[in-house]
Design an enzyme around this catalytic site. Structure first.
Site, PDB file in Angstrom:
ATOM      1  N   LYS A 143      42.430  46.867  46.167  1.00  0.00           N
ATOM      2  CA  LYS A 143      42.467  45.401  45.983  1.00  0.00           C
ATOM      3  C   LYS A 143      41.795  45.099  44.648  1.00  0.00           C
ATOM      4  O   LYS A 143      40.643  44.672  44.590  1.00  0.00           O
ATOM      5  CB  LYS A 143      41.671  44.772  47.130  1.00  0.00           C
ATOM      6  CG  LYS A 143      42.233  43.499  47.715  1.00  0.00           C
ATOM      7  CD  LYS A 143      41.191  42.818  48.578  1.00  0.00           C
ATOM      8  CE  LYS A 143      41.371  43.017  50.044  1.00  0.00           C
ATOM      9  NZ  LYS A 143      40.393  42.224  50.845  1.00  0.00           N
ATOM     10  N   ARG A 147      41.979  47.795  64.752  1.00  0.00           N
ATOM     11  CA  ARG A 147      42.026  49.130  64.153  1.00  0.00           C
ATOM     12  C   ARG A 147      43.222  49.932  64.657  1.00  0.00           C
ATOM     13  O   ARG A 147      43.718  50.818  63.977  1.00  0.00           O
ATOM     14  CB  ARG A 147      40.747  49.922  64.483  1.00  0.00           C
ATOM     15  CG  ARG A 147      39.507  49.438  63.763  1.00  0.00           C
ATOM     16  CD  ARG A 147      38.421  50.504  63.854  1.00  0.00           C
ATOM     17  NE  ARG A 147      37.088  49.981  63.600  1.00  0.00           N
ATOM     18  CZ  ARG A 147      36.548  49.854  62.392  1.00  0.00           C
ATOM     19  NH1 ARG A 147      37.225  50.171  61.324  1.00  0.00           N
ATOM     20  NH2 ARG A 147      35.325  49.387  62.257  1.00  0.00           N
ATOM     21  N   PHE A 206      42.789  39.445  53.252  1.00  0.00           N
ATOM     22  CA  PHE A 206      42.045  40.291  54.189  1.00  0.00           C
ATOM     23  C   PHE A 206      43.028  40.970  55.126  1.00  0.00           C
ATOM     24  O   PHE A 206      43.783  40.329  55.836  1.00  0.00           O
ATOM     25  CB  PHE A 206      41.009  39.485  54.980  1.00  0.00           C
ATOM     26  CG  PHE A 206      39.990  40.389  55.613  1.00  0.00           C
ATOM     27  CD1 PHE A 206      38.911  40.864  54.874  1.00  0.00           C
ATOM     28  CD2 PHE A 206      40.135  40.830  56.922  1.00  0.00           C
ATOM     29  CE1 PHE A 206      37.996  41.748  55.432  1.00  0.00           C
ATOM     30  CE2 PHE A 206      39.231  41.712  57.477  1.00  0.00           C
ATOM     31  CZ  PHE A 206      38.150  42.171  56.736  1.00  0.00           C
ATOM     32  N   VAL A 207      43.013  42.288  55.068  1.00  0.00           N
ATOM     33  CA  VAL A 207      44.005  43.057  55.834  1.00  0.00           C
ATOM     34  C   VAL A 207      43.342  43.821  56.975  1.00  0.00           C
ATOM     35  O   VAL A 207      42.171  44.190  56.896  1.00  0.00           O
ATOM     36  CB  VAL A 207      44.773  44.042  54.918  1.00  0.00           C
ATOM     37  CG1 VAL A 207      45.676  43.293  53.971  1.00  0.00           C
ATOM     38  CG2 VAL A 207      43.818  44.950  54.147  1.00  0.00           C
ATOM     39  N   ASP A 219      39.518  46.934  60.302  1.00  0.00           N
ATOM     40  CA  ASP A 219      39.170  46.012  61.388  1.00  0.00           C
ATOM     41  C   ASP A 219      38.752  44.639  60.893  1.00  0.00           C
ATOM     42  O   ASP A 219      38.390  44.451  59.724  1.00  0.00           O
ATOM     43  CB  ASP A 219      37.998  46.574  62.188  1.00  0.00           C
ATOM     44  CG  ASP A 219      36.673  46.433  61.422  1.00  0.00           C
ATOM     45  OD1 ASP A 219      36.608  46.878  60.263  1.00  0.00           O
ATOM     46  OD2 ASP A 219      35.732  45.843  61.976  1.00  0.00           O
ATOM     47  N   ASP A 266      37.663  47.616  47.330  1.00  0.00           N
ATOM     48  CA  ASP A 266      37.682  46.163  47.194  1.00  0.00           C
ATOM     49  C   ASP A 266      36.779  45.800  45.999  1.00  0.00           C
ATOM     50  O   ASP A 266      37.191  45.969  44.853  1.00  0.00           O
ATOM     51  CB  ASP A 266      37.203  45.574  48.527  1.00  0.00           C
ATOM     52  CG  ASP A 266      37.392  44.086  48.643  1.00  0.00           C
ATOM     53  OD1 ASP A 266      37.666  43.441  47.628  1.00  0.00           O
ATOM     54  OD2 ASP A 266      37.254  43.529  49.745  1.00  0.00           O
ATOM     55  N   GLY A 297      36.734  52.973  59.020  1.00  0.00           N
ATOM     56  CA  GLY A 297      38.043  52.437  58.631  1.00  0.00           C
ATOM     57  C   GLY A 297      39.070  53.498  58.264  1.00  0.00           C
ATOM     58  O   GLY A 297      40.269  53.204  58.204  1.00  0.00           O
TER      59      GLY A 297
HETATM   60  P1  XMP Z   1      33.896  47.166  48.745  1.00  0.00           P
HETATM   61  O1  XMP Z   1      33.905  45.683  48.498  1.00  0.00           O
HETATM   62  O2  XMP Z   1      32.501  47.732  48.819  1.00  0.00           O
HETATM   63  O3  XMP Z   1      34.511  47.247  50.189  1.00  0.00           O
HETATM   64  O4  XMP Z   1      34.800  47.918  47.807  1.00  0.00           O
HETATM   65  C1  XMP Z   1      34.865  48.430  50.765  1.00  0.00           C
HETATM   66  C2  XMP Z   1      34.758  48.311  52.249  1.00  0.00           C
HETATM   67  O5  XMP Z   1      34.895  46.963  52.688  1.00  0.00           O
HETATM   68  C3  XMP Z   1      35.760  46.856  53.785  1.00  0.00           C
HETATM   69  N1  XMP Z   1      36.884  45.969  53.399  1.00  0.00           N
HETATM   70  C4  XMP Z   1      37.832  45.537  54.203  1.00  0.00           C
HETATM   71  N2  XMP Z   1      38.055  45.780  55.497  1.00  0.00           N
HETATM   72  N3  XMP Z   1      39.989  44.456  55.424  1.00  0.00           N
HETATM   73  C5  XMP Z   1      39.127  45.235  56.108  1.00  0.00           C
HETATM   74  O6  XMP Z   1      39.355  45.467  57.299  1.00  0.00           O
HETATM   75  C6  XMP Z   1      39.860  44.158  54.114  1.00  0.00           C
HETATM   76  O7  XMP Z   1      40.683  43.436  53.531  1.00  0.00           O
HETATM   77  C7  XMP Z   1      38.707  44.731  53.474  1.00  0.00           C
HETATM   78  N4  XMP Z   1      38.232  44.670  52.220  1.00  0.00           N
HETATM   79  C8  XMP Z   1      37.126  45.446  52.204  1.00  0.00           C
HETATM   80  C9  XMP Z   1      36.207  48.269  54.086  1.00  0.00           C
HETATM   81  O8  XMP Z   1      35.441  48.759  55.151  1.00  0.00           O
HETATM   82  C10 XMP Z   1      35.913  49.067  52.860  1.00  0.00           C
HETATM   83  O9  XMP Z   1      35.520  50.398  53.148  1.00  0.00           O
END
Ligand code: XMP
Length: 194
Positions: free
Chosen positions: A145, A179, A166-167, A173, A117, A59
């Site tokens: 987030k 992407r 969700f972005v 992606d 996140d 990402g």
């Molecule tokens: P956590 O929950 O472990 O998540 O902090 C981190 C990873 O989750 C993916 N992620 C997203 N990917 N849109 C995305 O495309 C989103 O809104 C999103 N939220 C979390 C991302 O890979 C990140 O590294």
């Protein structure tokens, strides 16, 4: 230090993407401006250090490319592969798909991720790198987030605070799509059957 910038203006998605995206949350111009600001902060904080930048696959591809272009510092780059989403929007068990190649012992590590996140990913990756005994680990994320945080972790450098949406785009992606978009957009919930 400015931690992140507020998002006031959202724009309509380009016509050919309006059925899939609700809006453009962060434009190409906003991204580039903010990434340059982050690079300036990092330059100031890491001047004179032997920096290893560790970027999380996949990402971060666009973010890391733009950030590195703006970073006027001697540094080395490595990647860690982590997979958590497995094709959807719901976080699953974390697996490491690529390990570090560079020796980070006694080095300053800047860990770069696309979005913070729940915080589970960053927490797991920090623990993994910590075992390699770096001098310090600082974290840099493009998007934060906060509403969904469950792990006790925060980024040292964060580009934008975003709401619980969700972005996609600018490297992020949904099922490996979107992407390549040059902006960050909000995916319509009906696209992932919410
Ligand atoms: P956590 O929950 O472990 O998540 O902090 C981190 C990873 O989750 C993916 N992620 C997203 N990917 N849109 C995305 O495309 C989103 O809104 C999103 N939220 C979390 C991302 O890979 C990140 O590294």
């Amino acid at each position: 230090m400015k931690k992140s910038v507020p998002l006031s203006l959202v724009r309509r998605a380009p016509p050919h993407l309006r059925q899939e995206l609700e809006c453009v949350l962060i434009s190409r111009t906003q991204l580039h401006r903010r990434v340059r600001e982050l690079a300036q902060q990092i330059e100031r904080d890491f001047a004179g250090r032997d920096l290893v930048v560790v970027s999380l696959l996949s990402g971060t591809i666009m973010f890391i490319a733009d950030l590195l272009r703006s970073l006027n510092l001697p540094l080395r780059l490595d990647f860690i592969g982590v997979s958590s989403y497995g094709g959807g929007t719901v976080s699953r068990e974390l697996t490491f798909t690529k390990e570090l190649r560079l020796d980070v012992r006694d080095r300053d590590v800047l860990l770069v991720d696309d979005i913070l996140d729940t915080g589970k990913t960053l927490t797991a990756v920090i623990a993994r790198i910590q075992k390699l005994r770096p001098r310090q680990i600082k974290t840099c994320v493009l998007l934060d987030k906060r509403a969904r945080r469950v792990a006790n972790v925060q980024a040292d450098y964060a580009g934008f605070d975003i709401p619980d949406l969700f972005v996609v785009g600018y490297g992020l992606d949904y099922a490996e799509r979107y992407r390549n978009l040059p902006f960050v957009g909000v995916l319509r919930p009906e696209m992932y059957g919410k």
